[in-house]
Design an enzyme around this catalytic site. Structure first.
Site, PDB file in Angstrom:
ATOM      1  N   HIS A  34      54.485 -85.862  38.231  1.00 43.11           N
ATOM      2  CA  HIS A  34      55.880 -85.617  37.828  1.00 43.11           C
ATOM      3  C   HIS A  34      56.146 -86.356  36.522  1.00 43.11           C
ATOM      4  O   HIS A  34      55.231 -86.973  35.954  1.00 43.11           O
ATOM      5  CB  HIS A  34      56.831 -86.073  38.945  1.00 43.11           C
ATOM      6  CG  HIS A  34      56.548 -87.477  39.448  1.00 43.11           C
ATOM      7  ND1 HIS A  34      56.678 -88.598  38.638  1.00 43.11           N
ATOM      8  CD2 HIS A  34      56.104 -87.947  40.644  1.00 43.11           C
ATOM      9  CE1 HIS A  34      56.370 -89.684  39.330  1.00 43.11           C
ATOM     10  NE2 HIS A  34      56.000 -89.315  40.548  1.00 43.11           N
ATOM     11  N   GLY A  36      57.405 -89.127  35.825  1.00 42.85           N
ATOM     12  CA  GLY A  36      57.003 -90.546  35.815  1.00 42.85           C
ATOM     13  C   GLY A  36      55.545 -90.674  35.398  1.00 42.85           C
ATOM     14  O   GLY A  36      55.198 -91.469  34.510  1.00 42.85           O
ATOM     15  N   HIS A  37      54.670 -89.874  36.023  1.00 38.14           N
ATOM     16  CA  HIS A  37      53.252 -89.905  35.663  1.00 38.14           C
ATOM     17  C   HIS A  37      53.057 -89.471  34.202  1.00 38.14           C
ATOM     18  O   HIS A  37      52.265 -90.061  33.472  1.00 38.14           O
ATOM     19  CB  HIS A  37      52.447 -88.942  36.552  1.00 38.14           C
ATOM     20  CG  HIS A  37      52.458 -89.291  38.018  1.00 38.14           C
ATOM     21  ND1 HIS A  37      53.070 -88.504  38.954  1.00 38.14           N
ATOM     22  CD2 HIS A  37      51.914 -90.321  38.698  1.00 38.14           C
ATOM     23  CE1 HIS A  37      52.911 -89.018  40.157  1.00 38.14           C
ATOM     24  NE2 HIS A  37      52.212 -90.135  40.042  1.00 38.14           N
ATOM     25  N   GLN A  61      44.549 -97.040  51.111  1.00 34.66           N
ATOM     26  CA  GLN A  61      45.851 -97.689  50.904  1.00 34.66           C
ATOM     27  C   GLN A  61      46.936 -97.149  51.830  1.00 34.66           C
ATOM     28  O   GLN A  61      48.089 -97.538  51.726  1.00 34.66           O
ATOM     29  CB  GLN A  61      46.273 -97.615  49.440  1.00 34.66           C
ATOM     30  CG  GLN A  61      46.667 -96.235  48.934  1.00 34.66           C
ATOM     31  CD  GLN A  61      46.886 -96.249  47.429  1.00 34.66           C
ATOM     32  OE1 GLN A  61      45.953 -96.379  46.649  1.00 34.66           O
ATOM     33  NE2 GLN A  61      48.142 -96.124  47.007  1.00 34.66           N
ATOM     34  N   GLN A 153      52.816-103.783  42.507  1.00 37.79           N
ATOM     35  CA  GLN A 153      51.449-103.301  42.281  1.00 37.79           C
ATOM     36  C   GLN A 153      50.952-103.735  40.893  1.00 37.79           C
ATOM     37  O   GLN A 153      49.820-104.199  40.747  1.00 37.79           O
ATOM     38  CB  GLN A 153      51.440-101.772  42.394  1.00 37.79           C
ATOM     39  CG  GLN A 153      50.150-101.116  41.974  1.00 37.79           C
ATOM     40  CD  GLN A 153      50.150 -99.629  42.299  1.00 37.79           C
ATOM     41  OE1 GLN A 153      49.903 -99.239  43.434  1.00 37.79           O
ATOM     42  NE2 GLN A 153      50.448 -98.793  41.330  1.00 37.79           N
TER      43      GLN A 153
HETATM   44  P1  AMP Z   1      51.168 -92.707  42.377  1.00 34.68           P
HETATM   45  O1  AMP Z   1      50.621 -91.356  42.063  1.00 34.68           O
HETATM   46  O2  AMP Z   1      52.436 -92.676  43.154  1.00 34.68           O
HETATM   47  O3  AMP Z   1      50.125 -93.639  42.938  1.00 34.68           O
HETATM   48  O4  AMP Z   1      51.577 -93.341  40.979  1.00 34.68           O
HETATM   49  C1  AMP Z   1      50.674 -93.427  39.933  1.00 34.68           C
HETATM   50  C2  AMP Z   1      51.284 -94.253  38.834  1.00 34.68           C
HETATM   51  O5  AMP Z   1      52.488 -93.637  38.383  1.00 34.68           O
HETATM   52  C3  AMP Z   1      51.659 -95.675  39.282  1.00 34.68           C
HETATM   53  O6  AMP Z   1      51.331 -96.589  38.255  1.00 34.68           O
HETATM   54  C4  AMP Z   1      53.154 -95.570  39.465  1.00 34.68           C
HETATM   55  O7  AMP Z   1      53.826 -96.796  39.284  1.00 34.68           O
HETATM   56  C5  AMP Z   1      53.518 -94.604  38.368  1.00 34.68           C
HETATM   57  N1  AMP Z   1      54.818 -93.969  38.643  1.00 34.68           N
HETATM   58  C6  AMP Z   1      55.165 -93.289  39.755  1.00 34.68           C
HETATM   59  N2  AMP Z   1      56.452 -92.899  39.677  1.00 34.68           N
HETATM   60  C7  AMP Z   1      56.931 -93.363  38.497  1.00 34.68           C
HETATM   61  C8  AMP Z   1      58.202 -93.302  37.839  1.00 34.68           C
HETATM   62  N3  AMP Z   1      59.251 -92.688  38.390  1.00 34.68           N
HETATM   63  N4  AMP Z   1      58.318 -93.905  36.633  1.00 34.68           N
HETATM   64  C9  AMP Z   1      57.262 -94.534  36.082  1.00 34.68           C
HETATM   65  N5  AMP Z   1      56.044 -94.620  36.634  1.00 34.68           N
HETATM   66  C10 AMP Z   1      55.884 -94.048  37.834  1.00 34.68           C
END
Ligand code: AMP
Length: 279
Positions: A34, A36-37, A61, A153
């Site tokens: 999304h 964020g990624h 995890q 994290q």
């Molecule tokens: P995940 O796929 O949930 O393991 O997240 C992968 C990376 O994306 C991690 O470093 C998260 O902190 C980052 N991440 C997830 N959601 C967001 C967001 N809304 N804003 C910024 N980084 C994000």
């Protein structure tokens, strides 16, 4: 954009890039990508010549009763998103590529991971530090980009890299939110439309806490109580609200403006959501 599934091929790719003097950035993800990624990919592009995105739903995890099986998986869509954002390679191994059947080695951070999410998800961070170490060994990044949404994290990975003398720079990027303020998360897919709007209350509660501190109140109990009261409704169950050091994510006894953070985790219906705000 190269799509790589085998660790050996990923290592070869990294070796060649390094032999040509190129800097590699890694963005580790569990997919269901999304905005964020994508913001992390965009940041990685500013920092290195080659951007590798890993997509791996890491079983170690997840706790036994957590959502590993139903975690959203949408590889085709994710690959398109990575290509649109200019990633050079996506590393998407299978579980058996990463963990041999008799794998018995883990990487454990033992201080920061005792707190916040570590209390309610006992082996979660052990899984994170282990998989991130494995990914670092395979992808050999010069820099890795993580999101501040998972601030604890980030702190744990920085501690691991420092303690184990790993040759990688850890960069964190700001939280990306939707139009209502809800921190975007792959798990938001579990929420229906109304729940998504309701979950924006989490950010509102954090903003209320920040406002109290900005107004001069440095009383931790008051700030925590306000956040808990603001976040609580019929749909939510608070897992924790903590004031922590901004860098280490360790709980503190006094608020230091500019150096603290409020971190929260709540159950919103069946969905576990986390968020934080710097204060
Ligand atoms: P995940 O796929 O949930 O393991 O997240 C992968 C990376 O994306 C991690 O470093 C998260 O902190 C980052 N991440 C997830 N959601 C967001 C967001 N809304 N804003 C910024 N980084 C994000």
């Amino acid at each position: 954009m190269k799509i790589i599934t085998s660790p050996k091929e990923m290592k070869d790719f990294a070796h060649s890039a390094k032999a040509e003097g190129r800097k590699i950035a890694l963005v580790p993800t569990m997919g269901a990508l999304h905005e964020g990624h994508f913001s992390l990919i965009d940041r990685a592009k500013e920092l290195a010549d080659i951007v590798v995105v890993s997509i791996f739903v890491n079983p170690t995890q997840f706790g036994p009763n957590e959502d590993f099986d139903k975690y959203p998986r949408q590889l085709e869509e994710d690959l398109k998103g990575c290509a649109d954002h200019g990633a050079d390679a996506v590393f998407t191994p299978s579980t058996s590529d990463i963990y041999l059947p008799d794998a018995s080695t883990f990487v454990v951070e033992e201080e920061i991971s005792q707190h916040l999410c570590g209390k309610s998800r006992p082996k979660h961070f052990r899984g994170v530090t282990t998989v991130v170490s494995i990914l670092f060994n395979i992808v050999q990044p010069d820099v890795a980009v993580f999101g501040d949404k998972d601030a604890q994290q980030v702190a744990i990975i920085k501690r691991m890299v420092r303690d184990l003398f790993m040759d990688v720079e850890i960069v964190s990027a700001p939280i990306v939110r939707d139009e209502n303020g809800l921190a975007i998360s792959s798990r938001n897919k579990y929420l229906d439309k109304l729940e998504r709007i309701g979950a924006a209350r989490i950010h509102e509660a954090l903003l209320a806490g920040k406002k109290l501190v900005d107004g001069g109140s440095l009383n931790i109990d008051r700030v925590k109580a306000l956040v808990i009261n603001s976040v609580t409704n019929a749909k939510t169950r608070v897992i924790y609200v903590e004031v922590v050091d901004r860098e280490t994510s360790l709980p503190v006894n006094e608020i230091v403006p500019g150096k603290s953070r409020i971190s929260v985790a709540v159950w919103f219906g069946q969905t576990r959501l986390i968020d934080n705000i710097e204060i």
